[in-house]
Design an enzyme around this catalytic site. Structure first.
Site, mmCIF file in Angstrom:
data_model
loop_
_atom_site.group_PDB
_atom_site.id
_atom_site.type_symbol
_atom_site.label_atom_id
_atom_site.label_comp_id
_atom_site.label_asym_id
_atom_site.label_seq_id
_atom_site.Cartn_x
_atom_site.Cartn_y
_atom_site.Cartn_z
ATOM 1 N N GLU A 47 0.826 -1.211 0.000
ATOM 2 C CA GLU A 47 0.000 0.000 0.000
ATOM 3 C C GLU A 47 0.864 1.268 0.000
ATOM 4 O OE1 GLU A 47 -2.791 -0.605 3.256
ATOM 5 O OE2 GLU A 47 -4.089 -1.774 1.938
ATOM 6 N N ASP A 68 -8.572 -8.857 4.394
ATOM 7 C CA ASP A 68 -8.331 -7.684 5.246
ATOM 8 C C ASP A 68 -9.404 -7.513 6.318
ATOM 9 O OD1 ASP A 68 -7.295 -5.415 6.263
ATOM 10 O OD2 ASP A 68 -7.894 -4.104 4.621
ATOM 11 N N GLU A 75 -12.726 -1.707 12.141
ATOM 12 C CA GLU A 75 -12.688 -1.010 10.851
ATOM 13 C C GLU A 75 -13.844 -1.418 9.942
ATOM 14 O OE1 GLU A 75 -9.008 -1.528 8.696
ATOM 15 O OE2 GLU A 75 -9.802 -0.587 6.886
#
Ligand code: GCV
Length: 632
Positions: free
Chosen positions: A266, A341, A369
């Site tokens: 990333e 993820d 998240e």
């Protein structure tokens, strides 16, 4: 009658002292009789244990006995004739035993117990930035207020002192023994002398509680800080810089734990920028830390670099399997529990099946998240236990948890999100504990020991993760979140300027024929990365567990499922069930009013209303969208 009852509720509720959640699960009663504490050893750690017992233990006498024959951190609680003895291999074990004794007192009575931690590494990963923002943090700003730490004089502001003390007590009470202070998307500045002196102040405060400090590092640090012209791990100036930096750190913090590294992922720099391998990079850092007994936790969350175009969930195995055995012995590979993820449900990450010669640790995400952030009541222990049912805890050397802690009074945003911090610590100590047992003891300590409350809310907690999967992405759907913030639904999400692996449409592949990602041997072949029997089970439409169906298969809308209904009908059943579960939680919470102080009761009631609105939105958006393909 109804009116009278409401009045009674109000009366009882207002009589219960209003709370802001800042005490976490450490709300020990106030009627301690000042126990006598006798210890055969002395240290700052023993002083803390003694103080906790004197203030909070309601028995008469406690003996703290260090017995070096025992394993470090392990302890035993023994009770006879009204006298309690805690025996442990070191002072930290005695502190853990102290908190265990207090837990027992709050949750049903003191009893004999002998216990040792499953893992030597039980670490929180803070994704805190130096500007005090917290990546994926939903409870305010960072608790590390760097401006309020004076590195020169070794002091902290009043607020920091109190916050850090409570942080240490909370972690020690559940056996957490490490803290990575900063975000894996790391600023090189954390390694400047100014910051390291501040880190030392924190490390000094953590030490008596048995908590070691670790730092996330930016792989390009020497270059960005202007000391070298490259960050190539095989360049001698780079290796030399890291050795000197490690020496500097250990001068300040002799028990520093080591580095956590996100490299070539990333947009982060890494050894790949110089055509070097992850092993080259990790080993160079490991060599710098080795003389000081430090470790490198190297993350396998890597995609889009060397394996562009490959199914994202396969890339970690493709990248790291060929390197197995090439890492130095103080490197640990840290992998997320699922291959994608931190989704509400993923099959386990097959990297745990493929790495045989390199020590591994699991990274769990405590911050929610993808599970409603700090607005949804979702208890995560059942999800982590699900992971352990596939990946044996025996295989791992440690556990990391991405923290959900911020500077709000209640620490975690949602009062029930504190349970996830608590559960992480308890499972890191003993992954065999049941989710129910952990929920039960957390509820008793955090709210009340009233049976009706514990039973009702224990059930809500236990069913909450499945409810979340149902209203967000049932039957193996995944990553259909809104871009960037990952909060609401966006199944039609596509942005040409983004990597395709960030776009929801890449993950569900809905078309007029069906929905789901074909990862079998007829598709990307991701099923081949699993050990048997899972490889075979997941590969076949007939045997694939329905909760992973659309993760592994592209399935026709009218495919008949085990209950005789079609896929489309089952999607509706799941989405509806998710919504009705949250509606039920709202009702249950109404009944809980007499047991909870007014402030926390109202806070949770409001949050549950939001969760219900959100669950309806998820259902409506997703069914409308998928229905448009299914022709419904
Ligand atoms: C710290 C996901 C998150 C990022 C996070 C990353 C990681 O992509 O959305 O915020 O970055 O995982 O774990 O490195």
């Amino acid at each position: 009658m109804k009116h009278l009852l409401s009045l009674l509720f109000l009366f009882i509720a207002s009589a219960i002292h209003a709370e802001d959640g800042s005490q976490l699960w450490l709300r020990y009663g106030t009627n301690a009789k000042s126990a006598t504490v006798i210890a055969n050893t002395a240290s700052p750690t023993i002083a803390i244990a003694t103080d906790e017992l004197r203030q909070h233990f309601r028995g008469a006498t406690v003996s703290l006995l260090k017995d070096r024959a025992l394993q470090p951190e392990a302890f035993a609680v023994n009770t006879a004739d009204g006298k309690v003895t805690i025996t442990a291999g070191d002072d930290f074990g005695l502190l853990y035993g102290t908190y265990e004794l207090l837990r027992q007192q709050e949750t049903g009575g003191v009893h004999n117990l002998q216990t040792a931690p499953k893992y030597p590494l039980r670490v929180l990963n803070h994704w805190d930035n130096l500007d005090l923002s917290v990546e994926r943090g939903y409870a305010g700003k960072s608790i590390w207020r760097w401006e309020e730490i004076d590195g020169q004089n070794g002091t902290m502001s009043e607020w920091m002192q109190q916050r850090v003390r409570q942080y240490c007590r909370a972690n020690a009470s559940i056996g957490i023994n490490g803290s990575v202070l900063n975000n894996v998307n790391a600023s090189p500045n954390i390694l400047t002398t100014d910051y390291l002196m501040k880190v030392k102040v924190l490390a000094d405060a953590f030490r008596p509680y048995g908590i070691r400090v670790y730092l996330s590092i930016n792989f390009a640090s020497p270059m960005v800080l202007g000391a070298t012209t490259t960050a190539d791990p095989l360049d001698s100036s780079v290796a030399k810089w890291w050795c000197a930096k490690a020496d500097e750190i250990y001068q300040l913090i002799p028990d520093f734990g080591g580095f956590l590294v996100k490299a070539n992922s990333e947009g982060q720099p890494g050894p790949g920028d110089y055509h070097r391998t992850h092993a080259d990079g990790a080993n160079m850092l490991a060599a710098a830390l080795k003389p000081h007994k430090g470790i490198v936790m190297w993350r396998s969350f890597v995609y889009g670099a060397n394996h562009k175009g490959e199914d994202r969930v396969m890339q970690a195995v493709s990248e790291f399997k060929p390197m197995d055995g090439k890492f130095a012995d103080n490197v640990i590979l840290q992998s997320k529990n699922g291959p994608l993820d931190f989704q509400p449900r993923e099959p386990y990450a097959p990297i745990f099946d493929n790495i045989k010669k390199t020590p591994q640790m699991a990274e769990l995400q405590i911050t929610q998240e993808y599970l409603g952030q700090s607005l949804h009541l979702v208890y995560l222990a059942p999800m982590w236990k699900e992971f352990f049912s596939f990946v044996s805890p025996d295989l791992l050397k440690g556990i990391a948890g991405v923290a959900n802690i911020g500077d709000t009074d209640g620490w975690c945003g949602h009062p029930f999100s504190q349970a996830n911090w608590y559960a992480f610590g308890r499972l890191a100590w003993n992954p065999d504990m049941t989710s129910e047992a952990i929920a039960n003891e957390w509820l008793q300590q955090t709210f009340t020991g009233e049976k009706a409350f514990i039973e009702a809310m224990g059930e809500v907690m236990m069913s909450s993760r499945e409810a979340c999967v149902d209203y967000m992405m049932p039957l193996g759907l995944h990553h259909i979140f809104k871009f960037d913030h990952h909060y609401g639904p966006e199944p039609d999400g596509f942005k040409a300027e983004y990597p395709i692996e960030w776009c929801p449409v890449y993950y569900h592949k809905a078309d007029k024929d069906g929905v789901g990602f074909e990862r079998t041997t007829k598709g990307t072949g991701a099923t081949k990365q699993y050990r048997q029997p899972y490889s075979k089970i997941y590969d076949s439409l007939e045997t694939c567990p329905e909760e992973y169906l659309l993760w592994f298969h592209h399935v026709a809308w009218d495919f008949k499922m085990k209950n005789g209904k079609t896929l489309w009908q089952n999607l509706q059943v799941h989405y509806d069930r998710g919504v009705s579960e949250v509606a039920r939680y709202c009702d249950v919470w109404q009944q809980m009013r007499p047991y909870v102080d007014a402030a926390r009761w109202q806070h949770v009631a409001d949050l549950l209303d939001t969760q219900l609105d959100n669950a309806r939105e998820w259902r409506n958006v997703c069914l409308n969208y998928f229905g448009s393909f299914a022709g419904k």
